[in-house]
Each structure stands twice: as C-alpha cells, then as structure tokens.
Design an enzyme around this catalytic site. Structure first.
Site, PDB file in Angstrom:
ATOM      1  N   ASN A 104       0.856  -1.179   0.000  1.00 15.78           N
ATOM      2  CA  ASN A 104       0.000   0.000   0.000  1.00 15.78           C
ATOM      3  C   ASN A 104       0.905   1.246   0.000  1.00 15.78           C
ATOM      4  O   ASN A 104       1.555   1.569   0.997  1.00 15.78           O
ATOM      5  CB  ASN A 104      -0.876  -0.062   1.262  1.00 15.78           C
ATOM      6  CG  ASN A 104      -1.818   1.111   1.386  1.00 15.78           C
ATOM      7  OD1 ASN A 104      -1.457   2.233   1.042  1.00 15.78           O
ATOM      8  ND2 ASN A 104      -3.006   0.855   1.894  1.00 15.78           N
ATOM      9  N   HIS A 156       0.319   4.344   0.000  1.00 13.41           N
ATOM     10  CA  HIS A 156      -0.089   5.388   0.940  1.00 13.41           C
ATOM     11  C   HIS A 156       0.518   5.121   2.324  1.00 13.41           C
ATOM     12  O   HIS A 156       1.105   5.997   2.944  1.00 13.41           O
ATOM     13  CB  HIS A 156      -1.615   5.401   1.000  1.00 13.41           C
ATOM     14  CG  HIS A 156      -2.186   6.339   1.998  1.00 13.41           C
ATOM     15  ND1 HIS A 156      -2.416   7.653   1.718  1.00 13.41           N
ATOM     16  CD2 HIS A 156      -2.537   6.152   3.289  1.00 13.41           C
ATOM     17  CE1 HIS A 156      -2.910   8.237   2.802  1.00 13.41           C
ATOM     18  NE2 HIS A 156      -2.986   7.340   3.763  1.00 13.41           N
ATOM     19  N   LYS A 157       0.390   3.873   2.787  1.00 12.84           N
ATOM     20  CA  LYS A 157       0.938   3.513   4.102  1.00 12.84           C
ATOM     21  C   LYS A 157       2.460   3.625   4.097  1.00 12.84           C
ATOM     22  O   LYS A 157       3.063   4.068   5.070  1.00 12.84           O
ATOM     23  CB  LYS A 157       0.573   2.064   4.446  1.00 12.84           C
ATOM     24  CG  LYS A 157      -0.853   1.846   4.871  1.00 12.84           C
ATOM     25  CD  LYS A 157      -0.962   0.423   5.393  1.00 12.84           C
ATOM     26  CE  LYS A 157      -2.366   0.016   5.686  1.00 12.84           C
ATOM     27  NZ  LYS A 157      -2.451  -1.389   6.093  1.00 12.84           N
ATOM     28  N   ASP A 192      -1.946  -4.140  11.302  1.00 16.37           N
ATOM     29  CA  ASP A 192      -3.341  -4.478  11.028  1.00 16.37           C
ATOM     30  C   ASP A 192      -4.194  -3.489  11.814  1.00 16.37           C
ATOM     31  O   ASP A 192      -3.842  -3.126  12.938  1.00 16.37           O
ATOM     32  CB  ASP A 192      -3.647  -5.920  11.421  1.00 16.37           C
ATOM     33  CG  ASP A 192      -4.875  -6.436  10.693  1.00 16.37           C
ATOM     34  OD1 ASP A 192      -5.142  -6.000   9.564  1.00 16.37           O
ATOM     35  OD2 ASP A 192      -5.607  -7.277  11.255  1.00 16.37           O
ATOM     36  N   GLY A 242     -11.597   4.082   3.494  1.00 13.26           N
ATOM     37  CA  GLY A 242     -12.252   3.224   4.493  1.00 13.26           C
ATOM     38  C   GLY A 242     -13.407   3.938   5.181  1.00 13.26           C
ATOM     39  O   GLY A 242     -14.269   4.549   4.543  1.00 13.26           O
ATOM     40  N   TYR A 243     -13.400   3.906   6.509  1.00 15.67           N
ATOM     41  CA  TYR A 243     -14.495   4.457   7.303  1.00 15.67           C
ATOM     42  C   TYR A 243     -14.299   5.951   7.619  1.00 15.67           C
ATOM     43  O   TYR A 243     -15.028   6.509   8.440  1.00 15.67           O
ATOM     44  CB  TYR A 243     -14.618   3.688   8.626  1.00 15.67           C
ATOM     45  CG  TYR A 243     -14.986   2.226   8.470  1.00 15.67           C
ATOM     46  CD1 TYR A 243     -16.314   1.815   8.511  1.00 15.67           C
ATOM     47  CD2 TYR A 243     -14.014   1.249   8.282  1.00 15.67           C
ATOM     48  CE1 TYR A 243     -16.660   0.477   8.380  1.00 15.67           C
ATOM     49  CE2 TYR A 243     -14.347  -0.090   8.150  1.00 15.67           C
ATOM     50  CZ  TYR A 243     -15.665  -0.470   8.197  1.00 15.67           C
ATOM     51  OH  TYR A 243     -16.014  -1.791   8.067  1.00 15.67           O
ATOM     52  N   LYS A 293      -5.110  14.240  10.013  1.00 15.78           N
ATOM     53  CA  LYS A 293      -5.276  12.809  10.314  1.00 15.78           C
ATOM     54  C   LYS A 293      -3.938  12.155  10.647  1.00 15.78           C
ATOM     55  O   LYS A 293      -3.827  11.401  11.610  1.00 15.78           O
ATOM     56  CB  LYS A 293      -5.937  12.100   9.125  1.00 15.78           C
ATOM     57  CG  LYS A 293      -6.222  10.632   9.423  1.00 15.78           C
ATOM     58  CD  LYS A 293      -6.807   9.886   8.246  1.00 15.78           C
ATOM     59  CE  LYS A 293      -6.807   8.397   8.549  1.00 15.78           C
ATOM     60  NZ  LYS A 293      -7.108   7.574   7.390  1.00 15.78           N
ATOM     61  N   HIS A 340      -4.602   6.594  14.642  1.00 13.38           N
ATOM     62  CA  HIS A 340      -4.195   5.294  15.181  1.00 13.38           C
ATOM     63  C   HIS A 340      -2.883   4.816  14.560  1.00 13.38           C
ATOM     64  O   HIS A 340      -1.950   4.440  15.248  1.00 13.38           O
ATOM     65  CB  HIS A 340      -5.318   4.303  14.891  1.00 13.38           C
ATOM     66  CG  HIS A 340      -5.898   4.418  13.500  1.00 13.38           C
ATOM     67  ND1 HIS A 340      -6.467   5.586  13.036  1.00 13.38           N
ATOM     68  CD2 HIS A 340      -5.928   3.560  12.459  1.00 13.38           C
ATOM     69  CE1 HIS A 340      -6.854   5.420  11.785  1.00 13.38           C
ATOM     70  NE2 HIS A 340      -6.521   4.199  11.403  1.00 13.38           N
ATOM     71  N   ARG A 341      -2.801   4.884  13.210  1.00 10.52           N
ATOM     72  CA  ARG A 341      -1.608   4.370  12.531  1.00 10.52           C
ATOM     73  C   ARG A 341      -0.388   5.241  12.867  1.00 10.52           C
ATOM     74  O   ARG A 341       0.685   4.737  13.166  1.00 10.52           O
ATOM     75  CB  ARG A 341      -1.830   4.315  11.016  1.00 10.52           C
ATOM     76  CG  ARG A 341      -0.928   3.313  10.330  1.00 10.52           C
ATOM     77  CD  ARG A 341      -1.381   2.931   8.928  1.00 10.52           C
ATOM     78  NE  ARG A 341      -2.349   3.831   8.374  1.00 10.52           N
ATOM     79  CZ  ARG A 341      -3.660   3.575   8.332  1.00 10.52           C
ATOM     80  NH1 ARG A 341      -4.137   2.441   8.743  1.00 10.52           N
ATOM     81  NH2 ARG A 341      -4.503   4.460   7.837  1.00 10.52           N
TER      82      ARG A 341
HETATM   83  P1  IMP Z   1      -5.831  -2.509   7.231  1.00 13.40           P
HETATM   84  O1  IMP Z   1      -5.452  -3.447   8.318  1.00 13.40           O
HETATM   85  O2  IMP Z   1      -5.009  -1.260   7.253  1.00 13.40           O
HETATM   86  O3  IMP Z   1      -5.890  -3.155   5.888  1.00 13.40           O
HETATM   87  O4  IMP Z   1      -7.300  -1.988   7.544  1.00 13.40           O
HETATM   88  C1  IMP Z   1      -8.426  -2.842   7.541  1.00 13.40           C
HETATM   89  C2  IMP Z   1      -9.665  -2.021   7.219  1.00 13.40           C
HETATM   90  O5  IMP Z   1      -9.886  -1.073   8.277  1.00 13.40           O
HETATM   91  C3  IMP Z   1      -9.577  -1.214   5.940  1.00 13.40           C
HETATM   92  O6  IMP Z   1     -10.029  -1.939   4.849  1.00 13.40           O
HETATM   93  C4  IMP Z   1     -10.486  -0.043   6.237  1.00 13.40           C
HETATM   94  O7  IMP Z   1     -11.814  -0.402   5.993  1.00 13.40           O
HETATM   95  C5  IMP Z   1     -10.323   0.150   7.723  1.00 13.40           C
HETATM   96  N1  IMP Z   1      -9.310   1.183   8.018  1.00 13.40           N
HETATM   97  C6  IMP Z   1      -7.999   0.995   8.333  1.00 13.40           C
HETATM   98  N2  IMP Z   1      -7.386   2.154   8.542  1.00 13.40           N
HETATM   99  C7  IMP Z   1      -8.316   3.117   8.329  1.00 13.40           C
HETATM  100  C8  IMP Z   1      -8.266   4.537   8.380  1.00 13.40           C
HETATM  101  O8  IMP Z   1      -7.237   5.166   8.660  1.00 13.40           O
HETATM  102  N3  IMP Z   1      -9.427   5.176   8.107  1.00 13.40           N
HETATM  103  C9  IMP Z   1     -10.577   4.536   7.790  1.00 13.40           C
HETATM  104  N4  IMP Z   1     -10.668   3.216   7.709  1.00 13.40           N
HETATM  105  C10 IMP Z   1      -9.543   2.501   7.986  1.00 13.40           C
END
Ligand code: IMP
Length: 200
Positions: free
Chosen positions: A9, A11-12, A68, A157-158, A179, A184-185
């Site tokens: 990813n 972006h990440k 995750d 995402g959300y 953000k 969280h990240r």
């Molecule tokens: P992942 O573990 O980063 O792949 O996140 C799993 C799921 O959580 C993603 O498919 C999004 O639906 C949601 N998600 C993760 N990070 C974010 C964020 O920063 N904003 C909104 N939704 C997120």
C-alpha cells in the site's frame, strides 16, 4: 538499518517513511520481490499483524514489520474490529458497503463511541538465533464516535463516518495532514519509530 514493511500500500509506505525519517531504510514487499497476498487468517489484529511479519521473516530471512487495523464500535461490542475490511461481506474492501452496514447497525443508537486501533508486529533477525526472531508489538489508538451520515471526501475506508475526539469533523473532512498527526496508525508508527531509534 534496512527493514521490510509487509505492505504494498503506497499510501501507508509513504506515511511510515515520513515518520521514520532517513535513518532507517524501509522497503516494501514488491521491493523484495514478494508478490504474495499474505492471507490474514488471524482472529485478532495482533495475530494478523504477526502472520504478515512472520511470512517475510520465514521466507526471506529479513527483519520485518506489519500492521493491522480495525474500527471497534462500543455499542457493537468491538465489531467490526478485525473484520473491518470485510464487514459487509464479499471480497472485502468495499468501503461504501461497509459504511452502509455500520450506519444501519447503529440506526437509532445514541451511544456511538468508537475507536480505530492499529497493531504493528515487528520481527527482527537475531544474529545468534537466525531461526527465531526478536519480537515486539506496538499499538496506536484514536478514540471518537460514529456520525449518523457520511461527511467529506478525503481519506479511505471508514473515514467519512469517524469523528475523532476533540474535533467536530470526520477524518474525511479533516484531511491527511491533521489525520496523520492524530491517527491510530501514526501513533503506532511513532511507537515503532521510537523503538527503532532508541531501543525503547
Ligand atoms: P488494514 O489493516 O489497514 O488493511 O485496515 C483494515 C480495514 O480497516 C480497511 O479496509 C479499512 O476499511 C479500515 N481502516 C484501516 N485504517 C483506516 C483509516 O485510517 N481510516 C478509515 N478506515 C480505515
């Protein structure tokens, strides 16, 4: 120091590179020639993060970290949590369907507290025990609540339905700069960065 971030990813990757700075070289899965979509078969964020990092450690013998993330809604006892990407079913990652389902589950619910939680699993090569990595986990949390409808266009995402504490706009309205300071990240990555730089 070179370390693999078990993601493709972009972006990440850029978010993490900008927090870690140039003292640590971060490479992605494609940089090491890994094209496998590592299956996330765990029942917790901790398990899934470790599964992804362990795949790289075992197949490539490299130090690696993986993340995750889940959205945990209090009134839904922590759902969608580890199933956030696949909440509405199907192949997953359908953000519109996931948000629709969540807003439906919370219809008429006044108690809308929620949090995003990111777990990072770090597996480091131990020169004395090449088969057995040194393991660490880091966590980042942002608390907030779920709006009654979508707001804003940015993010993913959300983001359009999550309003972090201390703000009255969604992550999708606040935009990337804000953000990335409070998310969280970002918080989990700051813990990782501190550890990689100072060993604490
Ligand atoms: P992942 O573990 O980063 O792949 O996140 C799993 C799921 O959580 C993603 O498919 C999004 O639906 C949601 N998600 C993760 N990070 C974010 C964020 O920063 N904003 C909104 N939704 C997120």
């Amino acid at each position: 120091m070179k370390i693999v971030f078990a993601t493709n990813n972009a972006h990440k990757l850029s978010e993490i590179k900008s927090i870690l700075g140039s003292s640590i070289e971060i490479v992605s899965l494609s940089d090491i020639g890994c094209t496998v979509d590592i299956p996330e078969t765990g029942k917790t964020l901790e398990e899934n993060a470790r599964i992804k990092a362990a795949y790289v450690f075992e197949h490539y013998g490299l130090s690696c970290f993986a993340d995750d993330t889940g959205l945990e809604v209090e009134a839904l006892h922590g759902a969608p949590g580890v199933y956030s990407a696949r909440y509405a079913g199907g192949a997953g990652h359908d953000s519109e369907a996931n948000m629709r389902k969540l807003l439906g589950e919370l219809a008429g619910e006044p108690h809308r507290n929620a949090r995003f939680r990111t777990v990072i699993s770090l597996l480091q090569v131990d020169e004395n025990h090449p088969q057995k990595p040194i393991e660490h986990q880091f966590e980042g949390i942002v608390t907030g609540h779920i709006a009654t409808e979508k707001h804003g266009q940015e993010g993913f995402g959300y983001d359009p339905i999550f309003i972090p504490d201390g703000y009255d706009q969604s992550f999708a309205e606040l935009g990337e700069t804000i953000k990335n300071k409070i998310s969280h990240r970002a918080r989990a990555v700051e813990q990782l960065a501190l550890f990689l730089k100072t060993g604490r």
